[in-house]
Design an enzyme around this catalytic site. Structure first.
Site, PDB file in Angstrom:
ATOM      1  N   ARG A  17       0.807  -1.223   0.000  1.00 16.89           N
ATOM      2  CA  ARG A  17       0.000   0.000   0.000  1.00 16.89           C
ATOM      3  C   ARG A  17       0.844   1.279   0.000  1.00 16.89           C
ATOM      4  NH1 ARG A  17      -3.413  -2.282   4.976  1.00 16.89           N
ATOM      5  NH2 ARG A  17      -1.571  -3.605   5.039  1.00 16.89           N
ATOM      6  N   THR A  83       1.895 -12.628   8.797  1.00 21.20           N
ATOM      7  CA  THR A  83       2.491 -12.265  10.084  1.00 21.20           C
ATOM      8  C   THR A  83       2.738 -13.496  10.970  1.00 21.20           C
ATOM      9  OG1 THR A  83       0.233 -11.722  10.809  1.00 21.20           O
ATOM     10  CG2 THR A  83       1.638  -9.888  10.177  1.00 21.20           C
ATOM     11  N   GLY A 106       6.933  -3.908  12.622  1.00 22.01           N
ATOM     12  CA  GLY A 106       7.930  -2.884  12.314  1.00 22.01           C
ATOM     13  C   GLY A 106       7.366  -1.601  11.762  1.00 22.01           C
ATOM     14  N   ASN A 174      -6.837  -4.298  17.077  1.00 22.15           N
ATOM     15  CA  ASN A 174      -5.595  -4.985  17.428  1.00 22.15           C
ATOM     16  C   ASN A 174      -4.417  -4.093  17.037  1.00 22.15           C
ATOM     17  OD1 ASN A 174      -3.492  -6.841  17.768  1.00 22.15           O
ATOM     18  ND2 ASN A 174      -3.788  -7.686  15.708  1.00 22.15           N
ATOM     19  N   ASN A 232       0.624   2.249   6.792  1.00 18.15           N
ATOM     20  CA  ASN A 232       0.387   1.399   5.624  1.00 18.15           C
ATOM     21  C   ASN A 232       0.487   2.179   4.324  1.00 18.15           C
ATOM     22  OD1 ASN A 232      -0.163  -1.093   7.074  1.00 18.15           O
ATOM     23  ND2 ASN A 232      -2.027  -0.082   7.752  1.00 18.15           N
TER      24      ASN A 232
HETATM   25  C1  UD1 Z   1      -1.852  -6.251  11.041  1.00 12.70           C
HETATM   26  C2  UD1 Z   1      -2.774  -7.185  11.846  1.00 12.70           C
HETATM   27  C3  UD1 Z   1      -4.023  -6.410  12.253  1.00 12.70           C
HETATM   28  C4  UD1 Z   1      -3.603  -5.201  13.085  1.00 12.70           C
HETATM   29  C5  UD1 Z   1      -2.598  -4.319  12.324  1.00 12.70           C
HETATM   30  C6  UD1 Z   1      -2.023  -3.285  13.269  1.00 12.70           C
HETATM   31  C7  UD1 Z   1      -2.427  -9.482  11.014  1.00 12.70           C
HETATM   32  C8  UD1 Z   1      -2.948 -10.562  10.143  1.00 12.70           C
HETATM   33  N1  UD1 Z   1      -3.136  -8.334  11.036  1.00 12.70           N
HETATM   34  O1  UD1 Z   1      -2.507  -5.895   9.841  1.00 12.70           O
HETATM   35  O2  UD1 Z   1      -4.867  -7.252  13.056  1.00 12.70           O
HETATM   36  O3  UD1 Z   1      -4.771  -4.440  13.396  1.00 12.70           O
HETATM   37  O4  UD1 Z   1      -1.491  -5.107  11.833  1.00 12.70           O
HETATM   38  O5  UD1 Z   1      -1.199  -2.368  12.617  1.00 12.70           O
HETATM   39  O6  UD1 Z   1      -1.429  -9.685  11.682  1.00 12.70           O
HETATM   40  N2  UD1 Z   1       5.109  -8.786   7.856  1.00 12.70           N
HETATM   41  C9  UD1 Z   1       6.142  -9.695   7.720  1.00 12.70           C
HETATM   42  N3  UD1 Z   1       5.937 -10.798   6.942  1.00 12.70           N
HETATM   43  C10 UD1 Z   1       4.767 -11.037   6.307  1.00 12.70           C
HETATM   44  C11 UD1 Z   1       3.724 -10.093   6.436  1.00 12.70           C
HETATM   45  C12 UD1 Z   1       3.912  -8.974   7.229  1.00 12.70           C
HETATM   46  O7  UD1 Z   1       7.213  -9.539   8.273  1.00 12.70           O
HETATM   47  O8  UD1 Z   1       4.673 -12.072   5.615  1.00 12.70           O
HETATM   48  C13 UD1 Z   1       5.338  -7.577   8.665  1.00 12.70           C
HETATM   49  C14 UD1 Z   1       5.300  -6.300   7.863  1.00 12.70           C
HETATM   50  O9  UD1 Z   1       6.578  -5.928   7.405  1.00 12.70           O
HETATM   51  C15 UD1 Z   1       4.724  -5.281   8.841  1.00 12.70           C
HETATM   52  C16 UD1 Z   1       3.947  -6.127   9.837  1.00 12.70           C
HETATM   53  O10 UD1 Z   1       4.330  -7.467   9.628  1.00 12.70           O
HETATM   54  O11 UD1 Z   1       5.737  -4.570   9.524  1.00 12.70           O
HETATM   55  C17 UD1 Z   1       2.442  -5.974   9.695  1.00 12.70           C
HETATM   56  O12 UD1 Z   1       2.053  -6.315   8.375  1.00 12.70           O
HETATM   57  P1  UD1 Z   1       0.900  -5.525   7.624  1.00 12.70           P
HETATM   58  O13 UD1 Z   1       0.736  -6.138   6.299  1.00 12.70           O
HETATM   59  O14 UD1 Z   1       1.127  -4.074   7.715  1.00 12.70           O
HETATM   60  O15 UD1 Z   1      -0.381  -5.919   8.528  1.00 12.70           O
HETATM   61  P2  UD1 Z   1      -1.769  -5.149   8.596  1.00 12.70           P
HETATM   62  O16 UD1 Z   1      -2.561  -5.451   7.404  1.00 12.70           O
HETATM   63  O17 UD1 Z   1      -1.545  -3.739   8.924  1.00 12.70           O
HETATM   64 CA    CA Z   2       0.284  -2.472   9.179  1.00 11.17          CA
END
Ligand code: UD1
Ligand code: CA
Length: 460
Positions: A17, A83, A106, A174, A232
């Site tokens: 995004r 995640t 992060g 969350n 995001n």
């Molecule tokens: C996530 C949460 C959501 C929460 C929100 C808070 C999940 C499924 N959802 O959504 O409940 O409200 O954060 O900000 O956890 N990342 C990895 N590897 C991956 C995917 C993501 O390391 O395969 C890391 C990303 O770099 C990022 C973090 O995890 O720093 C969160 O990922 P992101 O895609 O931003 O999650 P959200 O959709 O925001």
């Molecule tokens: Ca996020």
């Protein structure tokens, strides 16, 4: 705190995004990458720096570089499968450590160490499998929603895309910041299943899994929801940057710095400023700049990675990069100190003067319209308006030295390499190509010719 505490920071995602070629956690806000902010918040909580693990994937190498020297360890997530999968990648490093495992994403740079410490304290004193930080947002769109059971514990986290209309009306979200009992986390993380819609393993599904095994998850609701904002999009990046800078300015003001119209001023996280210094509107103070006491930073000035001792005045619209200004130096308005300059105590640099790799000795002055590059200028030298040091011959840069107490007349051209001795005079308009000894007047210009009556003859 008796239990061992490790921290996993998930930072492997690209951040679709953001619409960027750069990994999201490497984007900067408040003068640091998003990830550096999270590591800073985690450091006081972790039992040791090696107990912090960053999960890297997209641009793993650059992410490692951004965190170099902090003692943090890395786990690789080669494919971004969600995640839950990212946290599972830390297993090898973290499972043997036992104790409690804090998980943070992060992309949440506003998180404060105090909040993480409170989270760990809450979990350490409870029989729950995990404690997670929640908050109520006026616009919860995009976040996972907290579904509570009758006891007030967390029954499930429902992601935006999967939420029913009723669940979408839940304001409690969350934060993505959890503290797990390590034993239960590693025992059950393998039970995560790919989300049917995205194919990813969602860490959030672990809540229902742990509940299914008869454990419970307690929410820790925090009042100041701004601390939990996740980045995001670039719109959120700008908002988080604004909040970080607001926080920094507030800290400085409470420690005795006057900031006029603070909402217009940008100060990076690592900057230090002493008491009774005044910062005027639209100033930017960046990088590792250190500013002493009783300084003045004028409107629109930009100072990067520089050291300003006490009582330095930077007048309006002055640009300073990696330079050192000693006590009582004055620069600007409209001056440019490009890099590696040393303006010694009480020296003055005036408007439209550019310095590069130049030392301006104590009490020396260059008040108007000059270029001084690769030069060492002695104490109390006066550099006249329009002086140009020709330091570049088209191939190489050359040095210029001017001895103390010398006077360089206006519109002089000093062709480097060249040396001017102590207490000498350069006549205005001279082109100096040869060494000028001490106590010498050098004239390097054509003698003035006079033609009386020439104008009236021409007019006829
Ligand atoms: C996530 C949460 C959501 C929460 C929100 C808070 C999940 C499924 N959802 O959504 O409940 O409200 O954060 O900000 O956890 N990342 C990895 N590897 C991956 C995917 C993501 O390391 O395969 C890391 C990303 O770099 C990022 C973090 O995890 O720093 C969160 O990922 P992101 O895609 O931003 O999650 P959200 O959709 O925001
Ligand atoms: Ca996020």
């Amino acid at each position: 705190m008796s239990e061992y505490v490790s921290v996993a920071i998930l930072a492997a995602g690209l951040g679709t995004r953001m619409r960027s070629r750069k990994a999201k956690v490497l984007h900067r806000a408040g003068g640091l990458t998003l990830l550096e902010h999270v590591v800073q918040a985690a450091t006081p909580v972790a039992s040791s720096p090696e107990a912090i693990v960053a999960v890297v994937g997209h641009q793993a190498e650059q992410v490692r570089v951004a965190l170099a020297g902090r003692g943090v360890r890395f786990a690789e997530q080669t494919e971004q499968k969600g995640t839950g999968h990212a946290l599972a990648c830390c297993r090898e490093i973290l499972q043997p450590l036992g104790g409690l495992v804090v998980v943070a994403y992060g992309d949440c740079p506003l998180l404060c160490p105090e909040t993480l410490l409170a989270l760990v304290a809450r979990q350490a004193s409870s029989p729950a499998a995990a404690t997670l930080i929640t908050t109520v947002l006026p616009d919860p769109h995009g976040y996972g929603r907290i579904v509570r059971d009758e006891a007030g514990n967390v029954a499930a986290i429902v992601e935006q895309k999967a939420a029913t209309e009723e669940q979408q009306r839940i304001g409690e979200i969350n934060s993505g910041i959890y503290c797990f009992r390590g034993d239960l986390l590693w025992k059950h993380i393998g039970e995560l299943h790919p989300n049917p819609a995205s194919g990813e393993l969602y860490l959030t599904d672990l809540v229902e899994i742990l509940n299914g095994h008869g454990h419970h998850i307690v929410p820790m609701e925090v009042a100041d929801s701004r601390e939990l904002l996740g980045v995001n999009t670039r719109v959120e990046l700008a908002e988080v940057d604004r909040l970080l800078r607001e926080r920094k300015s507030r800290e400085l003001m409470l420690s005795g710095v006057t900031i006029v119209r603070p909402e217009t001023v940008s100060v990076d996280a690592a900057v230090q400023i002493g008491m009774d210094t005044t910062v005027e509107p639209f100033a930017q103070i960046l990088g590792n700049t250190v500013i002493g006491e009783d300084c003045h930073i004028g409107t629109g000035s930009i100072i990067r990675d520089s050291i300003l001792e006490d009582g330095v005045r930077v007048e309006d619209f002055t640009l300073i990069g990696t330079s050192r200004l000693d006590r009582g130096a004055q620069v600007g308005p409209f001056a440019r100190l490009r890099f590696d300059n040393h303006v010694e105590s009480g020296a003055h640099v005036g408007n439209f003067v550019e310095l590069k790799k130049t030392r301006l000795g104590a009490g020396a002055k260059s008040m108007h319209l000059a270029y001084l590059g690769d030069a060492s200028i002695g104490d109390k030298v006066n550099v006249g308006a329009g002086t140009i040091i020709c330091n570049y011959d088209g191939k190489a840069k050359h040095q210029t030295k001017i001895g103390k107490n010398s006077f360089v007349g206006s519109n002089s051209t000093l062709v480097a390499p060249v040396e001017i001795g102590e207490g000498s005079y350069i006549a205005a308009g001279s082109v100096i190509t040869e060494t000028v000894p001490d106590d010498t007047l050098a004239l390097g210009r054509a003698r003035q010719a006079m033609k009386p009556g020439w104008p009236s003859r021409r007019r006829k």
